[in-house]
Scaffold this motif. Structure first.
Motif, short mmCIF file in Angstrom:
data_model
loop_
_atom_site.label_atom_id
_atom_site.label_comp_id
_atom_site.label_asym_id
_atom_site.label_seq_id
_atom_site.Cartn_x
_atom_site.Cartn_y
_atom_site.Cartn_z
N LYS A 241 -7.26 15.71 -2.15
CA LYS A 241 -7.45 15.20 -0.79
C LYS A 241 -8.67 15.84 -0.14
CE LYS A 241 -2.60 14.08 0.14
NZ LYS A 241 -1.39 14.41 0.96
N LEU A 242 -8.87 17.12 -0.40
CA LEU A 242 -10.03 17.81 0.17
C LEU A 242 -11.32 17.25 -0.39
CD1 LEU A 242 -11.22 20.05 1.90
CD2 LEU A 242 -10.91 21.63 -0.03
N MET A 243 -11.37 17.05 -1.70
CA MET A 243 -12.57 16.47 -2.32
C MET A 243 -12.84 15.06 -1.79
SD MET A 243 -12.61 17.73 -6.31
CE MET A 243 -10.98 17.10 -6.72
N ALA A 244 -11.77 14.29 -1.60
CA ALA A 244 -11.92 12.92 -1.08
C ALA A 244 -12.47 12.96 0.35
CB ALA A 244 -10.58 12.20 -1.10
N LYS A 245 -12.03 13.94 1.13
CA LYS A 245 -12.51 14.06 2.51
C LYS A 245 -14.01 14.34 2.55
CE LYS A 245 -12.05 14.45 6.98
NZ LYS A 245 -11.74 13.27 7.85
N ALA B 91 -21.05 11.62 -11.76
CA ALA B 91 -20.96 12.79 -12.64
C ALA B 91 -19.76 13.66 -12.28
CB ALA B 91 -22.25 13.62 -12.54
N GLY B 92 -19.53 13.88 -10.99
CA GLY B 92 -18.40 14.70 -10.57
C GLY B 92 -17.07 14.08 -10.94
N ALA B 93 -16.95 12.76 -10.73
CA ALA B 93 -15.70 12.07 -11.06
C ALA B 93 -15.47 12.04 -12.57
CB ALA B 93 -15.72 10.65 -10.49
N TYR B 94 -16.54 11.86 -13.34
CA TYR B 94 -16.40 11.84 -14.79
C TYR B 94 -15.88 13.19 -15.29
CZ TYR B 94 -17.33 10.18 -19.53
OH TYR B 94 -17.19 9.77 -20.83
N THR C 257 -16.65 11.51 4.09
CA THR C 257 -17.44 11.93 5.25
C THR C 257 -18.94 11.83 4.95
OG1 THR C 257 -15.70 13.46 5.96
CG2 THR C 257 -17.90 13.79 6.89
N THR C 258 -19.32 12.24 3.76
CA THR C 258 -20.76 12.22 3.38
C THR C 258 -21.25 10.81 3.12
OG1 THR C 258 -20.48 14.41 2.35
CG2 THR C 258 -22.45 13.15 1.76
#
Length: 216
Positions: A203-207, A122-125, A211-212
């Motif tokens: 980059k922050l969102m990817a991190k 959902a977030g990526a969409y 991590t999760t």
């Protein structure tokens, strides 16, 4: 940059089809069109700790492919030209191979996909839809930056995977090759360079995601 006032209309049938596809993606029902990399390699004599580590890395990669499916689905649906739409569709097909491969490897490692897959999708969409609102050049630029970050991320996994885990390594290497090609294709179609703050935010969102997903 000019914000287009309208996006391509989507019919009810297309909406239902896309919803069905989303359900199949998050539930792990992806099918690969290409052979599973490393299928002829030994599974390796991995310790339980090594299996757990490999599984964590492959779960992160699987989540990345969940996000890739969502991005290409949303950007393709909202593309403003047919050539761009077709490129997103083609890349999405190869990304579906990656989704199936990573799910298979997780099964071989007796592990599971992320429990947060619906949230990741959902977030990526939503991100893909937002990028498409700014036109094809920005949408393609989003692909270029995403693939650049993913390629670097996969290269780091090749170093982190246990030396004996040749199957996971084969999957990750083929994924890395494909991601480079997807980024190059988007660049060739006229991608614009995203502003530095946007790149940093990605980059922050990817991190947060990586991590999760390693654990959950």
């Amino acid at each position: 940059m000019n914000l287009p006032t309208t996006l391509p209309k989507v019919s009810l049938d297309q909406m239902i089809s896309k919803f069905d596809r989303a359900l199949r993606v998050v539930s792990g029902q992806a099918m690969s069109r290409r052979a599973y990399p490393g299928h002829d390699m030994p599974d390796g004599n991995l310790s339980e700790q090594e299996k757990s580590h490999s599984a964590g890395l492959m779960r992160v990669n699987h989540v990345g492919e969940i996000c890739a499916q969502a991005l290409y689905d949303s950007q393709g649906a909202n593309a403003h030209t047919e050539d761009i739409r077709q490129q997103f569709e083609h890349s999405g097909i190869e990304e579906e191979d990656h989704l199936a491969w990573t799910a298979k490897r997780l099964h071989e490692l007796n592990s599971h996909t992320s429990f947060l897959n619906p949230l990741w999708y959902a977030g990526a969409y939503a991100c893909g839809t937002l990028a498409a609102k700014f036109g094809d050049a920005v949408s393609l630029g989003f692909v270029v930056e995403t693939e650049k970050q993913v390629e670097a991320h996969l290269a780091s996994h090749l170093k982190k995977l246990p030396a004996e885990d040749q199957r996971s390594r084969a999957v990750v290497e083929q994924m890395r090759v494909d991601e480079i090609a997807h980024g190059a294709a988007a660049q060739a179609l006229g991608a614009s360079t995203l502003p530095a703050p946007v790149q940093a935010g990605m980059k922050l969102m990817a991190k947060v995601m990586t991590t999760t997903a390693y654990y959950i």
